[in-house]
Write an enzyme that holds these catalytic residues in place. Structure first.
Site: not given
Ligand code: GAR
Length: 218
Positions: A110, A112, A148
């Site tokens: 994952n 984060h 997380d």
């Molecule tokens: C990213 O910033 C990722 O780190 C975050 O969502 C965004 C997705 O962007 N993930 C979380 O917050 C998970 N808890 P993307 O769809 O452009 O990759």
């Protein structure tokens, strides 16, 4: 060298997914993105993946109501159909049960948008600004049942500026995400990451330079 089969699970625009797809276009990259799964039929990332000729599946959690086991069975079926070795969560906004996570132990990654274990959960950039931290960033980790948490594979940092906004900070962190996720997947796909006592050893050492991106001294 046989390349690992990777599925990327998304819920939205999929920019991290796109970074993984780009990296895997290099024939020497040890993993191949063979499947993108979204829990939302309208996720923009599905179109991006399809444009690159990658198989996509929608497993819409809303169709399963409160039956998380049935949702995860459908996910597992999609992963099995494509003979997936490694799963990358990339902005996948559903919590997975311990049952699912345990079946993918040390094969489920994952990303984060914070330097874990700081700022677990949502609104990480807003909370980092409120807390006044000077360094912020992103983490790729193996997924464990607790949200997380899980062994850290790679981290990248950015400096927080005095006049930063949530939008500006999140954009800089996203740039780091797009660099560390392909790096972390490469390390895992090459079999160079071992988990011991809840920590990742990469090439036998706890935190090698190759798993860190640090801010330029600006
Ligand atoms: C990213 O910033 C990722 O780190 C975050 O969502 C965004 C997705 O962007 N993930 C979380 O917050 C998970 N808890 P993307 O769809 O452009 O990759």
């Amino acid at each position: 060298m046989s390349r690992k089969h990777v599925a990327v699970l998304i819920s939205g625009r999929g920019s991290n997914m796109a970074a993984l797809i780009e990296a895997a276009k290099d024939k020497n990259y040890p993993a191949e993105i063979v499947l993108v799964v979204s829990n939302r039929p309208d996720a923009g990332g599905l179109l991006v993946a399809q444009a690159d000729g990658i198989a996509t599946e929608v497993v819409d959690h809303l169709k399963f109501g409160k039956d998380r086991a049935a949702f995860e069975r459908a996910l597992q079926a999609a992963l099995a159909k494509h003979r997936i070795d490694i799963v990358c969560l990339a902005g996948f906004m559903r919590l997975l049960t311990a049952d699912f996570v345990n079946q993918w132990q040390n094969r489920l990654l994952n990303i984060h948008p914070a330097l874990l274990p700081a700022f677990k959960g949502l609104d990480t950039h807003k909370r980092a600004l409120e807390a006044g931290v000077k360094i912020h960033g992103a983490t790729v980790h193996f997924v464990v049942a607790e949200m997380d948490s899980g062994p850290v594979i790679a981290q990248g940092a950015v400096s927080v500026r005095d006049d930063d906004t949530e939008a500006a900070l999140s954009l800089r962190v996203l740039g780091v995400e797009h660099r560390i996720y392909p790096l972390a997947l490469k390390l895992v796909a090459e079999g160079r990451v071992r988990v011991m006592d809840g920590r990742c050893l990469i090439d036998g050492v706890p935190v090698p330079d190759s798993a860190q991106l640090v801010p330029a001294a600006d």
